[in-house]
Scaffold this active site. Structure first.
Site, PDB file in Angstrom:
ATOM      1  N   LYS A  13      12.286 -18.670 -55.118  1.00 26.01           N
ATOM      2  CA  LYS A  13      12.754 -17.868 -55.564  1.00 26.01           C
ATOM      3  C   LYS A  13      12.990 -16.398 -54.397  1.00 26.01           C
ATOM      4  CE  LYS A  13       8.411 -16.678 -57.167  1.00 26.01           C
ATOM      5  NZ  LYS A  13       7.586 -17.786 -56.816  1.00 26.01           N
ATOM      6  N   ARG A  84       3.660 -12.766 -63.743  1.00 30.27           N
ATOM      7  CA  ARG A  84       2.738 -13.950 -64.020  1.00 30.27           C
ATOM      8  C   ARG A  84       2.421 -14.055 -65.054  1.00 30.27           C
ATOM      9  NH1 ARG A  84       4.731 -13.629 -57.326  1.00 30.27           N
ATOM     10  NH2 ARG A  84       3.425 -15.948 -56.461  1.00 30.27           N
ATOM     11  N   ARG A 123       8.365 -24.140 -44.095  1.00 29.70           N
ATOM     12  CA  ARG A 123       8.930 -22.184 -44.165  1.00 29.70           C
ATOM     13  C   ARG A 123       8.295 -21.728 -42.982  1.00 29.70           C
ATOM     14  NH1 ARG A 123       8.436 -18.664 -49.271  1.00 29.70           N
ATOM     15  NH2 ARG A 123       5.715 -19.152 -49.414  1.00 29.70           N
ATOM     16  N   ARG A 156       3.536 -18.430 -42.990  1.00 31.05           N
ATOM     17  CA  ARG A 156       2.427 -17.606 -44.268  1.00 31.05           C
ATOM     18  C   ARG A 156       1.751 -18.844 -43.517  1.00 31.05           C
ATOM     19  NH1 ARG A 156       5.693 -16.237 -48.950  1.00 31.05           N
ATOM     20  NH2 ARG A 156       3.441 -16.272 -50.781  1.00 31.05           N
ATOM     21  N   ARG A 167      -1.831 -22.287 -55.134  1.00 32.41           N
ATOM     22  CA  ARG A 167      -1.299 -21.185 -55.964  1.00 32.41           C
ATOM     23  C   ARG A 167      -0.507 -22.513 -57.006  1.00 32.41           C
ATOM     24  NH1 ARG A 167       2.098 -20.197 -50.822  1.00 32.41           N
ATOM     25  NH2 ARG A 167       3.199 -19.769 -52.192  1.00 32.41           N
TER      26      ARG A 167
HETATM   27  P1  AMP Z   1       4.731 -15.141 -53.527  1.00 34.16           P
HETATM   28  O1  AMP Z   1       4.728 -13.965 -52.462  1.00 34.16           O
HETATM   29  O2  AMP Z   1       5.874 -14.802 -54.897  1.00 34.16           O
HETATM   30  O3  AMP Z   1       4.391 -16.589 -53.630  1.00 34.16           O
HETATM   31  O4  AMP Z   1       2.915 -13.886 -53.618  1.00 34.16           O
HETATM   32  C1  AMP Z   1       1.632 -14.365 -52.898  1.00 34.16           C
HETATM   33  C2  AMP Z   1       1.084 -14.124 -53.131  1.00 34.16           C
HETATM   34  O5  AMP Z   1       1.364 -12.178 -53.662  1.00 34.16           O
HETATM   35  C3  AMP Z   1       0.591 -14.407 -55.055  1.00 34.16           C
HETATM   36  O6  AMP Z   1      -0.365 -15.949 -54.390  1.00 34.16           O
HETATM   37  C4  AMP Z   1      -0.408 -13.500 -54.932  1.00 34.16           C
HETATM   38  O7  AMP Z   1      -1.594 -13.544 -54.213  1.00 34.16           O
HETATM   39  C5  AMP Z   1       0.804 -11.779 -54.740  1.00 34.16           C
HETATM   40  N1  AMP Z   1       0.772 -12.084 -56.004  1.00 34.16           N
HETATM   41  C6  AMP Z   1       2.838 -11.929 -55.840  1.00 34.16           C
HETATM   42  N2  AMP Z   1       2.836 -11.151 -57.723  1.00 34.16           N
HETATM   43  C7  AMP Z   1       2.136 -11.121 -57.671  1.00 34.16           C
HETATM   44  C8  AMP Z   1       2.250 -10.746 -59.142  1.00 34.16           C
HETATM   45  N3  AMP Z   1       3.106 -10.637 -60.065  1.00 34.16           N
HETATM   46  N4  AMP Z   1       0.481 -10.427 -59.305  1.00 34.16           N
HETATM   47  C9  AMP Z   1      -0.616 -10.758 -58.993  1.00 34.16           C
HETATM   48  N5  AMP Z   1      -0.466 -11.680 -57.637  1.00 34.16           N
HETATM   49  C10 AMP Z   1       0.896 -11.604 -57.223  1.00 34.16           C
END
Ligand code: AMP
Length: 220
Positions: A13, A84, A123, A156, A167
């Site tokens: 993404k 999400r 990554r 990360r 996740r």
């Molecule tokens: P990502 O970088 O999109 O994988 O997001 C990393 C983390 O941020 C996720 O595992 C969640 O803990 C939090 N997060 C990101 N976007 C959301 C969302 N729309 N709703 C809730 N938590 C989020």
């Protein structure tokens, strides 16, 4: 053009959001990056969200909605990492209505778990400027150092094996229902995200084009 990028962790993404934002000159709203910046700066919001993020679970909806409400102001956006779950999707619909905005397409990056885990385990990110690398597919010129700003690259926190598994569970349990939701709306474009980043981007452009949404006159 107003888009959502949907996909499991490791579907690419972040990379595709960057390509799309540059190509179509639209604003990318990357919720994960916004939250990571808050954590890095140790703000009150950052302190709250870091606990959820480190466990690989979703941050509560009411917190996320405030972030989106603040960032989503005009047409020409790509949302990466939001919504999400169905509650967030409904809230987004309300926010868009309030701001007289509309959604054009939802791009679903479909990836298999093995491929995604391979991407996440390799990554590396620059916590200073946000650049993303992969030790095999997209290595920096100098090992462990960001090409753009010269800072040290990091893994990360939530890319550790156990957190990645969590996740993925969260994706299956909460986020995958959005696929049907947007399918019903006829807004969903599914793209095979197991391919290289260039191939995936080219498929996205083709899919958008077939809906008359590719505004690139050069045809690239
Ligand atoms: P990502 O970088 O999109 O994988 O997001 C990393 C983390 O941020 C996720 O595992 C969640 O803990 C939090 N997060 C990101 N976007 C959301 C969302 N729309 N709703 C809730 N938590 C989020």
């Amino acid at each position: 053009m107003n888009l959502i990028l949907l996909g499991a962790p490791g579907s690419g993404k972040g990379t595709q959001a960057k390509f799309l934002a540059e190509h179509y000159k639209i604003k990318k709203i990357v919720v994960g990056d916004i939250l990571r910046e808050e954590v890095k700066n140790n703000t009150p919001l950052g302190k709250v969200v870091s606990e959820y993020m480190n466990k690989g679970v979703l941050v509560p909806d009411n917190i996320i909605i405030k972030v989106i409400q603040e960032k989503l102001n005009s047409s020409g956006f790509i949302l990466d990492g939001f919504p999400r779950n169905l509650v967030q999707a409904k809230m987004l619909e309300e926010i868009l209505k309030e701001k007289a905005l509309s959604l054009d397409r939802v791009i679903y990056l479909k990836v298999n778990e093995e491929k995604a885990v391979e991407r996440l385990s390799g990554r590396r990110v620059c916590k200073n400027c946000g650049a993303i690398y992969h030790i095999v597919n997209m290595p920096p010129q100098k090992e462990g150092i960001c090409d753009k700003c010269g800072e040290k690259l990091m893994i990360r926190d939530d890319d550790r094996e156990e957190t990645v598994k969590k996740r993925w569970q969260v994706f299956r349990r909460e986020t995958s229902s959005l696929i049907d939701h947007y399918l019903k709306d006829s807004k969903l474009l599914e793209v095979d995200a197991n391919k290289s980043k260039e191939e995936v981007f080219s498929e996205i452009k083709k899919a958008l084009n077939s809906y008359g949404k590719d505004k690139d006159s050069s045809g690239n």
